[in-house]
Motif scaffolding. Structure first.
Motif, PDB file in Angstrom:
ATOM      1  N   GLU A  63       4.444  56.573  53.870  1.00 54.40           N
ATOM      2  CA  GLU A  63       5.427  55.500  53.778  1.00 54.40           C
ATOM      3  C   GLU A  63       6.798  55.960  53.298  1.00 54.40           C
ATOM      4  O   GLU A  63       7.717  55.153  53.155  1.00 54.40           O
ATOM      5  CB  GLU A  63       4.895  54.403  52.854  1.00 54.40           C
ATOM      6  N   GLY A  64       6.925  57.271  53.001  1.00 55.34           N
ATOM      7  CA  GLY A  64       8.214  57.774  52.560  1.00 55.34           C
ATOM      8  C   GLY A  64       8.416  57.613  51.070  1.00 55.34           C
ATOM      9  O   GLY A  64       7.617  56.991  50.362  1.00 55.34           O
ATOM     10  N   THR A  65       9.522  58.172  50.577  1.00 54.74           N
ATOM     11  CA  THR A  65       9.785  58.159  49.133  1.00 54.74           C
ATOM     12  C   THR A  65      10.035  56.767  48.592  1.00 54.74           C
ATOM     13  O   THR A  65       9.948  56.542  47.385  1.00 54.74           O
ATOM     14  CB  THR A  65      10.995  59.045  48.814  1.00 54.74           C
ATOM     15  N   THR A  66      10.318  55.808  49.470  1.00 49.82           N
ATOM     16  CA  THR A  66      10.529  54.439  48.987  1.00 49.82           C
ATOM     17  C   THR A  66       9.254  53.850  48.416  1.00 49.82           C
ATOM     18  O   THR A  66       9.285  52.832  47.728  1.00 49.82           O
ATOM     19  CB  THR A  66      11.027  53.531  50.131  1.00 49.82           C
ATOM     20  N   ALA A  67       8.119  54.494  48.692  1.00 53.18           N
ATOM     21  CA  ALA A  67       6.840  53.997  48.166  1.00 53.18           C
ATOM     22  C   ALA A  67       6.833  53.982  46.648  1.00 53.18           C
ATOM     23  O   ALA A  67       6.154  53.149  46.025  1.00 53.18           O
ATOM     24  CB  ALA A  67       5.689  54.866  48.674  1.00 53.18           C
ATOM     25  N   THR A  68       7.609  54.895  46.032  1.00 54.31           N
ATOM     26  CA  THR A  68       7.586  54.949  44.570  1.00 54.31           C
ATOM     27  C   THR A  68       8.195  53.716  43.943  1.00 54.31           C
ATOM     28  O   THR A  68       7.980  53.437  42.772  1.00 54.31           O
ATOM     29  CB  THR A  68       8.352  56.192  44.081  1.00 54.31           C
ATOM     30  N   GLY A  69       8.966  52.981  44.711  1.00 52.86           N
ATOM     31  CA  GLY A  69       9.564  51.767  44.169  1.00 52.86           C
ATOM     32  C   GLY A  69       8.795  50.515  44.500  1.00 52.86           C
ATOM     33  O   GLY A  69       9.242  49.408  44.185  1.00 52.86           O
ATOM     34  N   SER A  70       7.650  50.644  45.141  1.00 51.28           N
ATOM     35  CA  SER A  70       6.870  49.488  45.583  1.00 51.28           C
ATOM     36  C   SER A  70       5.876  49.065  44.519  1.00 51.28           C
ATOM     37  O   SER A  70       5.055  49.870  44.070  1.00 51.28           O
ATOM     38  CB  SER A  70       6.135  49.821  46.886  1.00 51.28           C
ATOM     39  N   ARG A  71       5.974  47.804  44.091  1.00 49.85           N
ATOM     40  CA  ARG A  71       5.002  47.287  43.131  1.00 49.85           C
ATOM     41  C   ARG A  71       3.606  47.286  43.745  1.00 49.85           C
ATOM     42  O   ARG A  71       2.618  47.550  43.053  1.00 49.85           O
ATOM     43  CB  ARG A  71       5.409  45.863  42.715  1.00 49.85           C
ATOM     44  N   ARG A  72       3.494  46.995  45.051  1.00 50.81           N
ATOM     45  CA  ARG A  72       2.185  47.004  45.710  1.00 50.81           C
ATOM     46  C   ARG A  72       1.529  48.383  45.604  1.00 50.81           C
ATOM     47  O   ARG A  72       0.343  48.503  45.270  1.00 50.81           O
ATOM     48  CB  ARG A  72       2.334  46.640  47.193  1.00 50.81           C
ATOM     49  N   ILE A  73       2.321  49.436  45.881  1.00 52.40           N
ATOM     50  CA  ILE A  73       1.776  50.785  45.808  1.00 52.40           C
ATOM     51  C   ILE A  73       1.419  51.132  44.369  1.00 52.40           C
ATOM     52  O   ILE A  73       0.368  51.732  44.094  1.00 52.40           O
ATOM     53  CB  ILE A  73       2.773  51.804  46.382  1.00 52.40           C
ATOM     54  N   HIS A  74       2.285  50.722  43.449  1.00 52.28           N
ATOM     55  CA  HIS A  74       2.019  50.987  42.024  1.00 52.28           C
ATOM     56  C   HIS A  74       0.682  50.387  41.608  1.00 52.28           C
ATOM     57  O   HIS A  74      -0.155  51.044  40.987  1.00 52.28           O
ATOM     58  CB  HIS A  74       3.163  50.387  41.193  1.00 52.28           C
ATOM     59  N   ASP A  75       0.453  49.129  41.974  1.00 48.59           N
ATOM     60  CA  ASP A  75      -0.806  48.469  41.614  1.00 48.59           C
ATOM     61  C   ASP A  75      -1.996  49.103  42.335  1.00 48.59           C
ATOM     62  O   ASP A  75      -3.082  49.240  41.776  1.00 48.59           O
ATOM     63  CB  ASP A  75      -0.733  46.973  41.958  1.00 48.59           C
ATOM     64  N   ALA A  76      -1.744  49.488  43.602  1.00 51.59           N
ATOM     65  CA  ALA A  76      -2.823  50.094  44.385  1.00 51.59           C
ATOM     66  C   ALA A  76      -3.257  51.417  43.776  1.00 51.59           C
ATOM     67  O   ALA A  76      -4.454  51.712  43.682  1.00 51.59           O
ATOM     68  CB  ALA A  76      -2.381  50.297  45.834  1.00 51.59           C
ATOM     69  N   VAL A  77      -2.279  52.229  43.363  1.00 46.62           N
ATOM     70  CA  VAL A  77      -2.608  53.526  42.767  1.00 46.62           C
ATOM     71  C   VAL A  77      -3.435  53.332  41.497  1.00 46.62           C
ATOM     72  O   VAL A  77      -4.435  54.006  41.259  1.00 46.62           O
ATOM     73  CB  VAL A  77      -1.322  54.325  42.470  1.00 46.62           C
ATOM     74  N   ARG A  78      -3.031  52.379  40.673  1.00 47.27           N
ATOM     75  CA  ARG A  78      -3.749  52.119  39.434  1.00 47.27           C
ATOM     76  C   ARG A  78      -5.184  51.664  39.717  1.00 47.27           C
ATOM     77  O   ARG A  78      -6.139  52.156  39.101  1.00 47.27           O
ATOM     78  CB  ARG A  78      -3.011  51.055  38.627  1.00 47.27           C
ATOM     79  N   GLU A  79      -5.342  50.735  40.673  1.00 42.23           N
ATOM     80  CA  GLU A  79      -6.671  50.208  40.986  1.00 42.23           C
ATOM     81  C   GLU A  79      -7.553  51.283  41.613  1.00 42.23           C
ATOM     82  O   GLU A  79      -8.735  51.435  41.269  1.00 42.23           O
ATOM     83  CB  GLU A  79      -6.549  49.010  41.933  1.00 42.23           C
ATOM     84  N   LEU A  80      -6.972  52.070  42.528  1.00 39.49           N
ATOM     85  CA  LEU A  80      -7.744  53.115  43.192  1.00 39.49           C
ATOM     86  C   LEU A  80      -8.189  54.186  42.199  1.00 39.49           C
ATOM     87  O   LEU A  80      -9.316  54.686  42.261  1.00 39.49           O
ATOM     88  CB  LEU A  80      -6.918  53.737  44.318  1.00 39.49           C
ATOM     89  N   THR A  81      -7.315  54.548  41.297  1.00 41.11           N
ATOM     90  CA  THR A  81      -7.676  55.553  40.289  1.00 41.11           C
ATOM     91  C   THR A  81      -8.856  55.063  39.460  1.00 41.11           C
ATOM     92  O   THR A  81      -9.809  55.810  39.189  1.00 41.11           O
ATOM     93  CB  THR A  81      -6.478  55.861  39.389  1.00 41.11           C
ATOM     94  N   THR A  82      -8.808  53.813  39.059  1.00 42.16           N
ATOM     95  CA  THR A  82      -9.910  53.251  38.276  1.00 42.16           C
ATOM     96  C   THR A  82     -11.213  53.305  39.059  1.00 42.16           C
ATOM     97  O   THR A  82     -12.266  53.695  38.534  1.00 42.16           O
ATOM     98  CB  THR A  82      -9.592  51.801  37.887  1.00 42.16           C
TER      99      THR A  82
END
Length: 952
Positions: A63-82
């Protein structure tokens, strides 16, 4: 997207600290002190933040570097890590470290589960490229890797013998197309670590080969051959410890030396019957063919190891060919030239041309040879009868019997109890007891207890019976572990089609309905309806037939139960209608035998591997004839050898002598002929093959009657009147107002066989029944029973673990077209093992390799109808329906009834299927390819539910 666009997960990539902060949400497991094996063999501390970092990089790659600013990606990373940490914690074993790729497997699985398919697909291809790069580099640097140490059971460490590892892998790969010893060794090396336990070395070899199955199906044979090495050490170390070292150097097992010692050891341990020791052991041992060990696939051999081979104190000391000969000797124990017959039986089993059912394989030759598969009982309408039936269930289940209980005689809710002047609580409390008994007596600890309760559609408790498997409501009135089935009379189906009413009764007020069928039932039922209308029946209720039918269909979709089975075809076509009534079927709906308070019906099963009886010109009838003749003799022997746990079962089996010869590998046989399952050609083959098997089975039973005598209740049977199964279709049609779709065409000389049957009699009251074969088909490495291919790539889960299953025939065809590659593997995972949405696959292959949900269910019913006309019992017929609706289900089951089918089995619907996409790059067997799980609705069996394999 180009695969090289995905950055290396170990490379440096700047990600804002604010994005990663809190991604793990706090560790959900204690991994302190836990280590990770890196690819170079070094160890590092587990750090879950690296997982978050890896997932984030994967999103950025897509999705490109703009992914780092996405709240959806942020939440997804946290949930996936768990999720990943939770999954890893379940696998954590402090005696061993996790490999880096084990962790990456979980990353990929989590991405697929969360619906991030683009990210996961790119990740699959990226990892494949990186693996190939590492393999190439490994060839260059392998000499510089320090020698690893192996820790022996004594605690001593010795250098790893990599030369021997290489030799064993090369021997396992010998003669197999498409496999590479180097590829296996590359996987082996990455799973070795310094200080590895001695027994883990062989396991690393086996599981490394197994991890490559999705790339090349022949690795299933490689992993099985490597498993043989482990089995050999274990068995020889127990039976002939002094011979382990010299025998270990041989390519094959010296069965001539091992086998007599194994028999003597098992007798000494009170596991085998002493009579086996009186065989000429040298003669039978000389017949053992060690090369047939190479015919196993991993799933089959692992299943035998886990559940079938004899063991003592957890040590399996029975090797594959010894296992087959032990079964053969047990079946030949009363033959005149028993060595010759044992060798004949062994040849049939070890070639996979025919396989006995699971109870026979479990118990043959043992001190308690309970060899029968199915037991059918009728429960009497009093407390003594009910609890005797529960006790019988326990005794029959103890030695691996599958149970079918007829509950239609037991009075319903609200009916009068004369002895107490009270009211009955109905069936449900007693069904709950039967359910719990099946759990408590789990078939000797080898598999779950399995029982199916049957109830006729006119019973006053029918609506509560329909609800037994629901996950809601009062749990005291639910039976979550017991199968259930409707026993449906033709009159009810007629009322449904007429949109008429249907009256429910308690059997204590209409006692004769239970034993009536056909027109006699219809007339008597109308008589009771008239009495009810006059108020002369205490407990009754009138409902709309269509509404009850809709509830039946709703429940079978929502819970998978009760199954739909048809009372009248089972009785009107029964060869034994002169000797009693068929009140139910069995656990898997293929057995249709008489039951009563005095007789518990018993059936002895085995299945022909149809795939082994095909030539380029079609069915090999000469080979099939030989197989059927020997198989029928083996099944008939079971009746006399069998250990009966209840006297009613012994009396019934010796009087009627029924057997149930079935088939498996039907879909494989179609592949060999290039015939799509959904075609008129497939229906014709179902007709042709079953006619041939029916003819040979009946002929073989006549031969046995001429040699051993006819069965005791032969006189008065349909056989004695010259009415064969194909002729009994007319008897059913005479009781039907509609014209059945079941034809009566034939091609063989049935006239001459009728004459032989009437003159010489039959040895067996029943000869044919098609069981599910869920386990024995695994042993033989073929598709089960009469099933279409479930998926072309998936993971099969059973009591032995999770196993990658790949359609080898499809892979061979795709290789021929140059289409078998990593992208095709990834696409098959993504599309749930289906070719339908993969554009580059030719339409011809899509038709040939259509999976179960892509085949219209009407083709299954048409093929089943052609088989049913030749079968004196029934068939376990699963029905598959994509995107089910009430209208579709109604049409489907009405078609089954119109076709004259006796029974149906599970309903499986794709809408209830959940598919987990994953990688196969594991070595512990817990995460492979596409794992199939099921939601409560519709699909209640994933081809491996232990309760579905009770017959086989």
């Amino acid at each position: 997207m180009a695969t090289n666009a995905l950055p290396h997960l170990d490379s440096s990539l700047q990600i804002p600290t604010s994005f990663l902060s809190g991604t793990s949400g706090g560790s959900v497991a204690d991994f302190s002190g836990f280590q990770v094996i890196r690819r170079n063999g070094s160890l590092s501390a587990f750090d879950e933040s690296k997982i978050s970092n890896a997932i984030t990089k994967a999103f950025i790659a897509v999705e490109g570097t703009t992914a780092t600013g996405s709240r959806r990606i942020h939440d997804a990373v946290r949930e996936l890590t768990t999720q990943i940490v939770v999954a890893l914690s379940r696998r954590a074993d402090k005696a061993r470290a996790l490999h880096i790729e084990d962790i990456q497997d979980q990353v990929e699985l989590a991405l697929m589960r969360s619906g991030e398919h683009k990210v996961a697909r790119a990740y699959v291809l990226y990892r494949a490229e990186r693996a190939e790069q590492r393999r190439v580099r490994a060839q260059v640097v392998i000499q510089s890797v320090p020698a690893l140490k192996v820790r022996l059971a004594s605690g001593e460490t010795v250098p790893l013998d990599e030369v021997r590892l290489q030799r064993e892998v090369e021997m396992a790969c010998h003669g197999l197309d498409g496999v590479s010893a180097d590829a296996v060794m590359s996987e082996v090396r990455r799973n070795l670590y310094d200080g590895i336990l001695e027994h883990e070395v062989g396991l690393a070899q086996t599981m490394s080969a197994r991890s490559l199955v999705e790339q090349e199906p022949n690795y299933a044979f490689v992993s099985a051959r490597l498993l043989i090495n482990i089995l050999r050490d274990e068995a020889l170390g127990f039976v002939l410890p002094e011979a382990v070292t010299p025998m270990r150097q041989s390519v094959t097992i010296d069965y001539a030396t091992y086998f007599p010692a194994y028999i003597r050891k098992a007798i000494l341990l009170d596991i085998l019957d002493k009579e086996l020791g009186l065989f000429d052991l040298s003669r039978v041992a000389a017949a053992l063919d060690a090369s047939r060990d190479g015919n196993f696939q991993f799933l089959g051999l692992q299943t035998l190891y886990d559940r079938y081979f004899l063991h003592e104190g957890g040590v399996r000391f029975e090797l594959p060919q010894a296992f087959f000969m032990r079964v053969a000797m047990g079946l030949a124990i009363r033959e005149i030239d028993r060595e010759a017959k044992a060798i004949e039986f062994y040849q049939l089993l070890s070639s996979f041309d025919f396989m006995c059912s699971t109870p026979t394989l479990f118990n043959c030759g043992t001190l308690r040879p309970q060899l029968s598969s199915c037991f059918l009982t009728t429960i009497e309408d009093d407390l003594a009868g009910i609890f005797k039936a529960v006790k019988d269930n326990a005794l029959l289940s103890k030695y691996a019997g599958g149970l079918g209980n007829d509950w239609s005689s037991v009075r319903g809710l609200g009916s009068h109890i004369k002895g107490t002047n009270g009211q009955s609580q109905g069936l449900v409390p007693f069904l709950k007891v039967a359910n719990d008994t099946a759990i408590a007596v789990n078939q000797g600890g080898k598999r779950k207890g399995a029982v199916c309760g049957y109830l006729e559609t006119w019973h006053i408790d029918i609506e509560e019976f329909l609800d037994l498997r629901k996950n809601t409501g009062d749990d005291r009135r639910r039976t979550h572990d017991m199968n259930t089935a409707n026993w449906v009379p033709d009159l009810f189906m007629q009322r449904v089609e007429e949109d008429g009413t249907w009256t429910l009764f308690s059997p204590d007020e209409v006692p004769d309905l239970h034993d009536l069928y056909g027109r006699a039932f219809a007339e008597r039922y109308a008589h009771y309806e008239t009495k009810a209308a006059r108020g002369e029946v205490r407990v009754m209720r009138t409902v709309k037939a269509v509404e009850l039918w809709r509830k039946m269909l709703t429940m079978i979709f929502e819970t998978g139960h009760p199954w739909i089975t048809f009372k009248d075809p089972c009785n009107l076509r029964s060869p034994q209608q002169h000797a009693g009534v068929v009140h139910s079927s069995n656990l898997c709906t293929e057995i249709t035998l008489n039951t009563s308070a005095q007789e518990i019906a018993v059936c002895n099963l085995g299945s022909i591997n149809l795939a082994n009886h095909m030539t380029e010109g079609g069915l090999d009838r000469a080979r099939l004839r030989r197989t059927v003749r020997t198989a029928m003799r083996m099944l008939d022997n079971v009746i006399d050898i069998n250990f009966y746990t209840v006297p009613e079962a012994r009396a019934s089996n010796l009087r009627h002598r029924p057997v149930g010869l079935g088939i498996m590998g039907y879909q494989d046989a179609l592949y060999q002929q290039r015939i799509p399952f959904a075609s008129s050609e497939a229906v014709r083959f179902a007709d042709e093959s079953m006619e041939c098997i029916s003819y040979e089975a009946i002929s073989a039973s006549v031969d046995l009657a001429e040699e051993r005598g006819r069965y005791a209740s032969f006189d008065g049977s349909l056989w004695s009147k010259g009415i064969l199964p194909i002729d009994s279709v007319k008897l059913l049609q005479e009781h039907r107002d509609h014209t059945m779709t079941m034809t009566q065409t034939s091609t063989l000389d049935w006239g001459a066989l009728r004459v032989r049957v009437q003159k010489s009699g039959m040895r067996n009251s029943n000869t044919l029944a098609i069981a599910p074969t869920a386990t024995i088909s695994n042993i033989c490495g073929v598709t089960q029973s009469i099933e279409p291919t479930y998926q072309n790539l998936f993971v099969k889960s059973n009591m032995s673990g999770d196993f990658t299953v790949v359609n080898a025939s499809l892979v061979n065809d795709l290789k021929g077209l140059g289409l078998w590659d990593e992208v095709m593997i990834s696409d098959l995972k993504y599309f749930d093992g289906s070719l339908g949405s993969i554009d580059r696959v030719p339409e011809e292959l899509k038709r040939l390799y259509a999976t179960s949900f892509e085949v219209e269910a009407t083709w299954l019913i048409q093929a089943a109808a052609c088989r049913q006309k030749w079968i004196d019992q029934a068939q376990s017929l699963n029905l598959y329906i994509d995107q089910p609706s009430g209208r579709k289900l109604d049409a489907l089951y009405r078609e089954a009834w119109h076709a004259g089918l006796k029974t149906t089995y599970y309903l499986r619907s794709r809408s209830a299927t959940h598919v987990e996409k994953s990688t196969v790059k594991r070595t512990d067997g817990k995460l492979n390819a596409v794992a199939v799980t099921t939601a409560p609705a519709g699909v209640v069996c994933d081809m491996s539910d232990p309760t579905c394999e009770a017959c086989q």
